[in-house]
Design an enzyme around this catalytic site. Structure first.
Site, mmCIF file in Angstrom:
data_model
loop_
_atom_site.group_PDB
_atom_site.id
_atom_site.type_symbol
_atom_site.label_atom_id
_atom_site.label_comp_id
_atom_site.label_asym_id
_atom_site.label_seq_id
_atom_site.Cartn_x
_atom_site.Cartn_y
_atom_site.Cartn_z
ATOM 1 N N LYS A 35 -12.513 -3.114 63.586
ATOM 2 C CA LYS A 35 -12.908 -3.996 62.494
ATOM 3 C C LYS A 35 -12.303 -5.205 62.369
ATOM 4 C CE LYS A 35 -10.193 -1.727 59.309
ATOM 5 N NZ LYS A 35 -10.153 -0.785 58.085
ATOM 6 N N ARG A 130 -10.804 3.276 45.338
ATOM 7 C CA ARG A 130 -11.164 1.927 45.937
ATOM 8 C C ARG A 130 -12.815 2.295 45.963
ATOM 9 N NH1 ARG A 130 -8.917 -0.534 51.212
ATOM 10 N NH2 ARG A 130 -10.253 1.107 52.022
ATOM 11 N N TYR A 255 12.404 -27.706 56.240
ATOM 12 C CA TYR A 255 11.815 -28.155 54.889
ATOM 13 C C TYR A 255 12.732 -27.504 53.802
ATOM 14 C CZ TYR A 255 7.777 -29.881 56.966
ATOM 15 O OH TYR A 255 6.872 -30.673 57.575
ATOM 16 N N MET A 303 4.342 -25.534 60.209
ATOM 17 C CA MET A 303 3.068 -25.588 60.596
ATOM 18 C C MET A 303 2.962 -24.991 62.203
ATOM 19 S SD MET A 303 -0.579 -27.443 60.363
ATOM 20 C CE MET A 303 -0.600 -27.326 58.548
HETATM 21 C C1 LIG Z 1 -9.486 0.477 58.547
HETATM 22 C C2 LIG Z 1 -9.631 1.720 58.034
HETATM 23 C C3 LIG Z 1 -9.109 3.031 58.922
HETATM 24 C C4 LIG Z 1 -8.103 2.717 59.787
HETATM 25 O O1 LIG Z 1 -6.688 2.836 59.057
HETATM 26 P P1 LIG Z 1 -5.389 2.482 60.015
HETATM 27 O O2 LIG Z 1 -4.462 2.640 58.811
HETATM 28 O O3 LIG Z 1 -5.394 1.123 60.661
HETATM 29 O O4 LIG Z 1 -5.334 3.521 61.114
HETATM 30 C C5 LIG Z 1 -9.605 4.065 58.811
HETATM 31 N N1 LIG Z 1 -10.502 4.382 57.868
HETATM 32 C C6 LIG Z 1 -11.030 3.291 57.034
HETATM 33 C C7 LIG Z 1 -12.042 3.671 55.933
HETATM 34 C C8 LIG Z 1 -10.671 2.114 57.209
HETATM 35 O O5 LIG Z 1 -11.191 1.084 56.364
#
Ligand SMILES: *Cc1c(COP(=O)(O)O)cnc(C)c1O
Length: 365
Positions: A35, A130, A255, A303
């Site tokens: 993802k 969640r 800065y 930046m």
């Molecule tokens: C992103 C995600 C993972 C992978 O988690 P990692 O900590 O990157 O291994 C697994 N399950 C769900 C539901 C996720 O959203």
């Protein structure tokens, strides 16, 4: 000399890390979490290197469509399922697996007529609080999905851990217990483990593990005291020194002058900054590598540039390579100095950074 901020993606390291995940999964299947543009490494690039994964896991349908268009026939799991009714038809046509986390998603499945049934995973909230159904609501959800013409049988089961990255906590064991109680007696595949759980809690492997961050070579663990898993970094973020200044004791750098030279010294300027995705919150002392050797940040991240204490680098010259993270400097170490995690560092690399691929050997590491 062109501006040389670039991210080199090591495809061999991706394959190596998948092999580590596979070994940890025992006989279980592995869903590669790709993802968010492959955690910032490129969706199709990571899919290609990780094509030996059993499943691809993405957040939403927009991330699944390019995979099907590129010809991948793997099962693809939408980790948040569909977001609206119109996506169900697409999911059915493309053969996508859907997480079902809320009553409104069950309603949609019951209402829509699909050409082919979709595989669903009941997301159980075992303590993350969640996404997912509370344990005492899952029996009713399961009944409804079992009776639903749009759902292929058997229905599968999934949950997600809140603290698997903390090997000192008992919470993961508690979540596994809740999940096993919910699923007991039901068929269907089971999926629990993210990277941290896969590496630290073997009892969470089940039928399908869902590793993400470990595939990109970062350790998921917060307790740095433990041994790093045998992963290879995938992203090498680097640039070059474009200026070197000789400054006097007491001179402020950058800065707000948050760094003051403790003595007469050389300060290097490297061409990368938060406009490239290097974290602005990286504090004084955050490690970088100059010519492969450690050097600390001195002054705020701008930046387009960072400034580096070169006192331990008398030979450093303009044009020399600077590594921000990658081989020899784990991203999670930089993250620890920046109030964030490696996940975010990878995801926030911007389009200004040139991306290159290499294919390191699979055998070392
Ligand atoms: C992103 C995600 C993972 C992978 O988690 P990692 O900590 O990157 O291994 C697994 N399950 C769900 C539901 C996720 O959203």
């Amino acid at each position: 000399m062109t501006r040389d901020a670039r991210a080199t993606i090591d495809l061999g390291a991706l394959r190596h890390n998948l092999a580590v995940a596979r070994k940890a999964a025992g006989g279980g299947r592995v869903a590669a979490a790709i993802k968010a543009d492959g955690y910032g490494h490129g969706l199709l690039r990571t899919a290609g290197a990780l094509k030996d994964a059993d499943v691809f896991a993405v957040a939403c349908i927009e991330e699944a469509v390019p995979l099907r268009e590129a010809g991948y026939r793997h099962p693809i799991l939408l980790l948040e399922g569909v977001f609206e009714a119109s996506e169900l038809g697409v999911a059915s046509r493309l053969g996508l697996d859907l997480m079902v986390h809320s009553p409104w998603q069950v309603d949609l499945l019951e209402t829509e007529r699909l050409a082919a049934p979709v595989r669903t995973w009941i997301k159980v909230d075992t303590g993350m609080h969640r996404l997912g159904f509370p344990p005492d609501e899952t029996a009713r959800v399961h009944e409804r999905l079992r009776a639903c013409a749009s759902v292929s049988q058997p229905v599968c089961w999934a949950t997600h851990f809140a603290r698997a990255d903390d090997r000192g906590s008992d919470y993961t064991r508690h979540q596994i217990g809740v999940f096993n109680d919910v699923c007991r007696g039901h068929g269907g595949l089971r999926s629990l483990a993210n990277s941290a759980a896969l590496l630290a809690w073997p009892e969470s492997r089940a039928d399908l593990a869902r590793p993400g961050i470990m595939l990109y070579g970062a350790s998921p663990f917060v307790d740095a005291g433990h041994e790093r898993p045998p992963l290879r970094p995938v992203m090498h973020l680097q640039t070059r020194l474009i200026a070197i200044n000789r400054l006097e004791r007491g001179d402020p750098v950058g800065y707000s002058g948050t760094y003051r030279c403790p003595e007469s010294m050389r300060v290097g300027v490297a061409a990368i900054g938060y406009g490239d995705g290097y974290p602005r919150h990286a504090e004084n002392g955050t490690p970088v590598l100059v010519n492969g050797r450690l050097a600390p940040l001195a002054g705020r991240v701008s930046m387009d540039m960072i400034t580096i204490d070169l006192r331990a680098h008398p030979d450093a010259r303009v044009g020399d390579p600077v590594t921000l993270w990658g081989p020899g400097l784990p991203a999670e170490e930089v993250a620890a100095h920046s109030g964030t995690i490696a996940y975010e560092l990878f995801c926030q690399i911007t389009r200004r950074v040139r991306v290159e691929e290499v294919d390191g050997s699979d055998t070392d590491g």
